[in-house]
Each structure stands twice: as C-alpha cells, then as structure tokens.
Design a protein around this motif. Structure first.
Motif, short mmCIF file in Angstrom:
data_model
loop_
_atom_site.label_atom_id
_atom_site.label_comp_id
_atom_site.label_asym_id
_atom_site.label_seq_id
_atom_site.Cartn_x
_atom_site.Cartn_y
_atom_site.Cartn_z
N GLU A 145 1.62 9.12 -2.54
CA GLU A 145 0.41 9.91 -2.26
C GLU A 145 -0.38 9.40 -1.06
O GLU A 145 -1.38 10.00 -0.66
CB GLU A 145 -0.50 9.94 -3.50
N VAL A 146 0.07 8.29 -0.46
CA VAL A 146 -0.63 7.69 0.67
C VAL A 146 0.14 7.98 1.96
O VAL A 146 1.33 7.70 2.05
CB VAL A 146 -0.80 6.16 0.49
N LYS A 147 -0.57 8.53 2.94
CA LYS A 147 0.06 8.84 4.23
C LYS A 147 -0.18 7.69 5.20
O LYS A 147 -1.32 7.38 5.54
CB LYS A 147 -0.51 10.14 4.80
N ILE A 148 0.90 7.05 5.63
CA ILE A 148 0.81 5.89 6.52
C ILE A 148 1.55 6.19 7.82
O ILE A 148 2.69 6.67 7.80
CB ILE A 148 1.41 4.63 5.86
N ILE A 149 0.91 5.90 8.95
CA ILE A 149 1.53 6.06 10.26
C ILE A 149 1.39 4.74 11.02
O ILE A 149 0.33 4.12 11.00
CB ILE A 149 0.88 7.20 11.07
N THR A 150 2.46 4.31 11.68
CA THR A 150 2.39 3.10 12.50
C THR A 150 2.62 3.45 13.96
O THR A 150 3.35 4.38 14.29
CB THR A 150 3.44 2.05 12.07
N GLY B 193 9.40 5.96 3.71
CA GLY B 193 8.16 6.61 3.29
C GLY B 193 7.01 6.45 4.26
O GLY B 193 5.88 6.84 3.94
N ILE B 194 7.26 5.87 5.44
CA ILE B 194 6.21 5.65 6.42
C ILE B 194 6.63 6.30 7.73
O ILE B 194 7.79 6.21 8.14
CB ILE B 194 5.94 4.14 6.62
N LEU C 17 0.81 -1.22 0.00
CA LEU C 17 0.00 0.00 0.00
C LEU C 17 0.84 1.27 0.00
O LEU C 17 0.31 2.37 -0.21
CB LEU C 17 -0.91 0.02 1.23
N ASN C 18 2.15 1.14 0.26
CA ASN C 18 3.02 2.30 0.43
C ASN C 18 3.28 2.99 -0.90
O ASN C 18 4.05 2.51 -1.73
CB ASN C 18 4.34 1.86 1.07
N LYS C 19 2.64 4.13 -1.09
CA LYS C 19 2.82 4.94 -2.30
C LYS C 19 3.02 6.39 -1.87
O LYS C 19 2.58 6.79 -0.78
CB LYS C 19 1.61 4.82 -3.22
#
Length: 647
Positions: free
Chosen positions: A415-420, A431-432, A411-413
């Motif tokens: 334009e995608v904002k990912i937080i863990t 990128g995350i 899913l890591n692109k």
C-alpha cells in the motif's frame, strides 16, 4: 550517373570506395532501383560505420539499405581423407556456448552434442594438402525495425551486433563452427581465416558474452582451485602468475567473492600491474603481475561491461556486469552477483575499479541493523513518521546507501508507493519504482524529482543531495507530505545543517522539514578467533574517560575499567591473516526535537550544535566508536582512524 539514365531495374557496382560513389548508389536505391555492391568492412554491422565515414547520413542508410552481407572463404576438407578427433574439453565447451547463443529466430538446427570435430590429413586426391575447394561462411544483417532504431541512435558496433544476434543473425564464426561440426571445414581453417590465435574463445568472451546480459560464469572448479591458496602468503599471486590469461580475471573475481571484498582495483604500473582488494574498508595489495598480461585482463573487463575494447576513452567509463555461479556451488546462496565497473584513465594505462554489489545487502533485516540500540530506537521512531526528511551523511564508502536500502526494505509494503532517484541503481528491489539519473541528457536529481513528484509517492529516496536545486526540491517534498530519504557528504550530523544553509535552504525549513540527521562510518570488526587483549596506555585511558564522561544518555551503562585493557588484531586463517573480519557501523543521530529547534534559531556554530545535541542525549560518532572499542568489538586505533581525526 550515365547508366542511371538508361533506367535499369538492377545495378551492380563493383565497389563503393569513395563518397561520390556512395552518394549515387544510395540515391539510386532510393529512386526505385535494386543496387548490389561491395564495400570493405570487417563485418556486416561494420558496413554502417563505413558508410557513415563516407558521408552517408544514418537516415539515408536506414531508408536505402536492404541487407548487409559479410563473407569469408574457407577451404573445404577433403572428403576422402578427413579424420575425426576429440578436441580439448575447454574448446568443446566454448563451441557449445557460442552455438547456444544462436537465437531461435534464426530457425537453424543446432546440434545438441558436439562429440568430435574433423581435421585435415592428406591423400593423393587432394595432392596431400588435406583440403579441396573452398566454401563461404556468411553473416547477413537485414534492416529490421530494431536495427534501424539502433542505427538512428548512432549505437556502437557492439550494440548493433547484440541486437542483430537477438533478431536471429548468425555470425560468420557461428556459421563456420556449424560447418566445422558437420565436417565441411576444420576449426584450424576457421581460425586462420577469421583471426589469429585463440580467436573463437576471444570472441565469446569479448563480444558474445554481451548477449548473455553482460556476465561471466565462474565454475565451481575455479573456486576449488583458489580457495586453499587464500590462506598462504602470496598464495593468490602465485596462482595468478601461473594461470592462463583467460583465467586471471576469473581467479581474481572468485578470490574477491570468497574474501567478501567490496572493491577490486587493477592498477597498471611501469613493469607490473597491481591487484588490490578492499577488505572491510581498507585497500590491500594482493598480487603484482607482469604488464604483458594487463591488456588482456583490461579487454576482458571492458567486454564484460559492454565497453569498446578498441580505443581508450578520454573520460571515465561506467558500466556493470554479473558474476554467475553454478547451481552446484553450494557455498553461495546467491547465484548471481552484480559488479559495477569504472574504467579510469591513468598514467600507465586504464585503471579498473570494480565494486562488488552483494545481493544479500538488499535482504538486510531492519531489526537486525547493527546500530547502537539507542540510535536504532531513534531511527525507528523517525522512519515511522509520514513525512519529513532523513539525511544520512558520511564519506564515500561509509555504507550510507546500504542503510537507506535497509530502511526502504522495512517500509516497503504493497500500500506504500516508493520511488527512488539514484546514481547509479545499486540494488534491484521488488515493489519499488527505481530510476537512474543521466546528467549527459539533462536528467539530473533535480529534474527527475520534479517529474516523479507528480506521481505523488509516499516515500522518495534521493541518492544524494549535492546541489542547491536538489536540496530545495527535497525540502519542498518533505514539507508537503512526503517522507524523503537521502544522503549527503559532511563530516557529522551537525555539519549537515551548515551544509544545507550553505545550499540556501532557509533555517526554518531545515528545522521544520527535518526528522533527523544520521552520520555514520564503517569500522573493521576484530576477528573473534584471534583478537588479543593488551594493556591500555595512559593517554588512551585519558581519552576514553574524557569522551565517555560526556555521554548524556542515561540508558548507557559504562562498565569499562582501565585494568580491563583494550584489544588488538593478530591474524589467523579465518580472517586471512588480517586480524579483522567484517565491519561495524559507528553512528550518531541528531533528532530535530523542540529543544534543538529552538537552539538552532540562534544560528550556532557546528561545534555548538554538536555540544548541545550531546547534552540533550545524542551519542556522538566518537562516543559510539569508543564504546565499541572498550567492548572488544574493534580497536581504538580503528575508531580514531575513521572518526577521531577532526576531534
């Protein structure tokens, strides 16, 4: 106090040895006087702890102190009879490493090559001793801003030393080495003054190595030494018994990497300590060594992990270090592997548990994820949805987090904002935004999520839903436009529903907020080079027919016949005699389709939910596992061990 009334510019106090003297000295320093004094401490950074013991507050230490000087006196080699010699290669390498750690901020010229050292001989001018006169070796810690921050934070001596070294401090030992290289003194004299035995090597491993990002270098020769012994019975144990104390941990780590272990346990006993490897999910005894060597191994691991080696801690200590392989070691594509360490208080001593975090895991291809094709299609469908929650459930060590990382990689692109939000961060991902909880400071899963949701991420991964508050916030996020990935400890996908309702999540929120529940286990894969076919027993045939006969998925083709038999492990050199090589995922995916949503509103039991899900096309853990067994990928015993007990 009397002398202070004379208003001196400079005061020299012979020694600070009690609380009253320390207090007056600090007050003098704070009121316009330059104070010189001595104090008994082992090192420059040790002065901070000594002053704290004398009742001086850390704020006063940082405000009053200019510098702390530690020194020793070493004998100078007689210039008339000193002799050159070439020391052992290992000694040379260690000296080079310790000199290379000197920061450029120290502005000291470091010799590029150390070809020889000097030793004492003896002549009439030195009366046959080999030494004449003495010279100081020093370390000077100045009160820079970074040091002040560490002192105010009450950091350990190790943290202070690390910061001081990065700021340009040269330790007494490094100063002594420079003098030894220049022929001023000898290495033997330096060892005599600064410590007994192989002190220089110990210092590098226990303290200096922390400056190198807490890691250990494994040279190619270590792997070459241990590789041929792994195929022999008790081969590793024999190597460890004959190994030097310094190499025991290196051989253990090298063997673990070569055997692709997930965990390394070092467990002390009354007379022996065991070395155990978790290979494909199963702990196996590898070697038993004399307890005489255990403390050295423990201190090596503690030092690499950034722990204090001086005392046992009451609680579990958690840390990590890195294993670094040389560029000439072509066997490993990754030149650095992270290791997560837990030191656990045990009856016979501290138990060492090391989790080897293979960096290859983060590069897993989602399309190549080894999940049953039917379940993979369901998972792919659910991860494409813009919101909702996907919960992966199973016991510790079942690969849940690795699966979530694989999904994140997919899913890591840009334009995608990912937080863990994790405990701890297993693998670094580009990128995350990755954050780690700290429960001691009140930064829990729930508080972290509340804060990070203000950043409006598209996707949030939560390491684990383990309490009511975390569950509530996770479902609020899922119901308000976020895709949430998380894990949970339950036995099955259906069991997750009951666990959530026990956490006070309204059943309607579970139904509306959930995309799917995924349960998984990891089972050992049969070694393809030595697996052996055997006849199926009558009770096994009955079990297989009963379980596979209930599969409600039209696309599943079952072409197994009782006369085809089953497979069992044998053991060969390629699998290190275990009979298994690698692991397979056994999964079940319960999608929240309309039929299931309607069924759940009747508050069914876990068993009823599972039966209904199977009727509607869910492939259960046991069904998926038995399909793997009849296809010769694993054993029926392995499936029953992992997923069949509750059945």
């Amino acid at each position: 106090r009397a002398i202070m009334r004379q208003d001196p510019d400079v005061i020299l106090i012979g020694e600070i040895r009690d609380e009253e003297t320390a207090e007056v000295a600090v007050q003098a320093a704070l009121t316009g006087h330059l104070v010189l004094s001595t104090i008994h401490a082992n090192s420059a950074v040790g002065v901070v702890a000594r002053l704290s013991d004398l009742g001086i507050d850390t704020n006063l230490i940082t405000s009053s102190m200019n510098a702390m000087v530690a020194q020793r006196l070493v004998r100078q080699l007689c210039p008339h009879c000193r002799e050159k010699y070439v020391p052992a290669r290992k000694t040379m390498e260690t000296l080079k490493k310790m000199l290379s750690i000197i920061s450029p901020k120290a502005k000291v010229e470091i010799p590029k090559e150390v070809e020889y050292l000097w030793k004492a001989k003896g002549c009439p001018k030195c009366r046959g001793i080999g030494y004449k006169g003495r010279i100081g070796i020093f370390e000077i810690l100045t009160m820079e801003d970074e040091i002040k921050e560490k002192i105010l934070d009450r950091s350990s001596d190790g943290e202070l030393l690390k910061t001081a070294l990065e700021g340009g401090m040269i330790t007494m030992v490094q100063d002594g080495i420079l003098k030894a290289v220049n022929g001023v003194t000898s290495l033997e004299e330096l060892q005599r003054v600064t410590g007994e035995g192989d002190y220089l090597i110990d210092l590098y491993e226990k303290v200096m190595i922390q400056v190198l990002s807490q890691g250990i270098d494994l040279e190619k020769v270590i792997f070459d030494d241990i590789r041929p012994k792994l195929h022999e019975k008790d081969g590793l144990g024999l190597v460890l018994e004959k190994s030097s104390i310094k190499n025991i941990i290196r051989y253990i780590l090298a063997a673990g990497l070569l055997m692709n272990v997930s965990d390394i346990h070092i467990e002390p006993g009354s007379e022996k300590f065991k070395v155990r490897f978790r290979i494909d999910g199963v702990l196996q005894d590898i070697a038993a060594l004399s307890m005489e060597n255990f403390l050295s191994v423990l201190n090596e691991v503690k030092a690499m992990s950034g722990f204090s080696t001086e005392a046992r801690e009451a609680a579990v200590q958690d840390g990590r270090f890195s294993i670094k392989m040389g560029e000439d070691n072509e066997e490993f594509s990754e030149k650095k592997v992270d290791v997560r360490v837990s030191i656990i208080l045990g009856g016979y001593g501290d138990i060492i548990v090391m989790r080897v975090l293979s960096q290859a895991a983060k590069a897993l291809n989602f399309e190549a994820l080894e999940v049953n094709p039917i379940n993979f299609a369901k998972l792919k469908e659910e991860v494409q949805k813009p919101n909702g929650i996907i919960i992966n459930t199973g016991p510790t060590g079942s690969g849940k987090t690795t699966t979530l990382y694989t999904i994140l990689e997919h899913l890591n692109k840009p334009e995608v904002k990912i937080i863990t939000v994790e405990d701890p961060i297993e693998y670094q991902m580009e990128g995350i935004i990755q954050t780690q909880i700290n429960e001691k400071e009140g930064y829990t899963f729930a508080s972290a999520m509340k804060s990070l949701l203000r950043q409006n991420p598209d996707i949030m991964m939560i390491g684990e839903i383990r309490d009511d508050e975390t569950a509530e916030i996770a479902y609020q996020a899922a119901l308000t436009g976020h895709l949430v990935l998380s894990t949970m400890h339950t036995n099955s996908a259906a069991g997750s529903i009951q666990r959530l309702t026990n956490m006070r999540i309204d059943l309607s929120d579970v139904v509306n907020g959930t995309n799917c529940f995924m349960a998984q286990r990891l089972v050992r894969r049969l070694c393809p080079d030595c697996k052996k076919n055997r006849p199926a027993k009558p009770e096994e045939i009955e079990l297989i027919n009963n379980v596979l006969g209930k599969i409600g998925v039209p696309d599943v083709k079952i072409d197994w016949r009782p006369e085809d038999g089953l497979y069992e492990p044998v053991g060969c050199p390629k699998c290190h005699g275990v009979g298994y090589a690698g692991r397979l995922a056994v999964t079940e995916i319960l999608q929240m389709k309309k039929e299931m949503e309607k069924f759940l509103m009747g508050h069914p039991t876990v068993t009823e939910i599972e039966e209904e899900a199977i009727k509607n096309g869910m492939l259960s853990l046991l069904q998926d596992g038995i399909l793997l067994a009849v296809n010769g990928k694993t054993t029926l015993e392995e499936i029953l061990r992992e997923v069949g007990n509750e059945k």
